[in-house]
Write a protein that holds these residues in place. Structure first.
Motif, PDB file in Angstrom:
ATOM      1  N   UNK A   6       6.853   3.570   0.790  1.00 25.97           N
ATOM      2  CA  UNK A   6       6.056   4.512  -0.011  1.00 25.97           C
ATOM      3  C   UNK A   6       6.469   4.536  -1.454  1.00 25.97           C
ATOM      4  N   UNK A   7       5.651   4.614  -2.285  1.00 22.89           N
ATOM      5  CA  UNK A   7       5.793   4.399  -3.662  1.00 22.89           C
ATOM      6  C   UNK A   7       6.155   6.040  -4.312  1.00 22.89           C
ATOM      7  N   UNK A   8       7.418   5.889  -4.941  1.00 22.28           N
ATOM      8  CA  UNK A   8       7.755   7.110  -5.665  1.00 22.28           C
ATOM      9  C   UNK A   8       6.631   7.666  -6.400  1.00 22.28           C
ATOM     10  N   UNK A   9       6.048   6.956  -7.306  1.00 17.12           N
ATOM     11  CA  UNK A   9       4.867   7.218  -8.431  1.00 17.12           C
ATOM     12  C   UNK A   9       3.876   7.657  -7.697  1.00 17.12           C
ATOM     13  N   UNK A  10       3.413   7.339  -6.377  1.00 17.78           N
ATOM     14  CA  UNK A  10       2.413   7.939  -5.642  1.00 17.78           C
ATOM     15  C   UNK A  10       2.690   9.449  -5.230  1.00 17.78           C
TER      16      UNK A  10
END
Length: 112
Positions: A6-10
Motif C-alpha cells: 500500500x503506497x504511503x503517498x496514496x
C-alpha cells in the motif's frame, strides 16, 4: 489473505481528501463526550487469534501524536507509536461522523 503493498503517498492523498471534505462542509472540531474507548492493540489486530480489547483515550492519543510527530521523521520506533495513537484519533472522527458529534464552525452555522 492477500499480500501486497500500500503506497504511503496514496494513504496521504486519501486522508487529506477526507479531511478536506470535512473542512469544506464547515466541520472544524469534534465534540468528545467520552474520551475513553475500546481498541485492539495493533500487534494483535493482524493475528488469526481473537485479540484482547484494551482501553484507549482520545486525549492520550492526541497528546502523544503532538509530542511525537516531529521525532517520528527520524525514529521508526516513535513512528509506529505515533501511528498507533493516530489510529485512535481516526476512529474518533469516524465515531463522531456516525453519531452527529462533528462540530461546524460558527461562521458556517451563520450561513445556514
Amino acid at each position: 489473505m492477500v499480500a501486497g503493498d500500500v503506497k504511503i503517498s496514496e494513504l496521504r492523498q486519501l486522508t487529506n481528501s477526507l479531511f478536506d471534505g470535512l473542512e469544506d462542509q464547515g466541520i472544524d472540531s469534534i465534540h468528545v463526550a467520552q474520551s475513553q474507548y475500546w481498541k485492539v492493540y495493533f500487534t494483535d489486530a493482524f493475528q488469526a487469534e481473537t485479540p484482547t480489547c484494551v482501553m484507549g483515550d482520545v486525549y492520550d492519543d492526541l497528546n502523544d501524536v503532538r509530542a511525537e510527530v516531529d521525532k517520528a521523521r527520524e525514529d521508526e520506533t516513535i513512528s509506529w507509536h505515533a501511528f498507533m495513537h493516530l489510529a485512535g484519533l481516526i476512529n474518533l472522527v469516524a465515531y463522531a461522523a456516525e453519531n452527529g458529534e462533528l462540530v461546524k464552525s460558527a461562521a458556517m452555522e451563520a450561513r445556514q
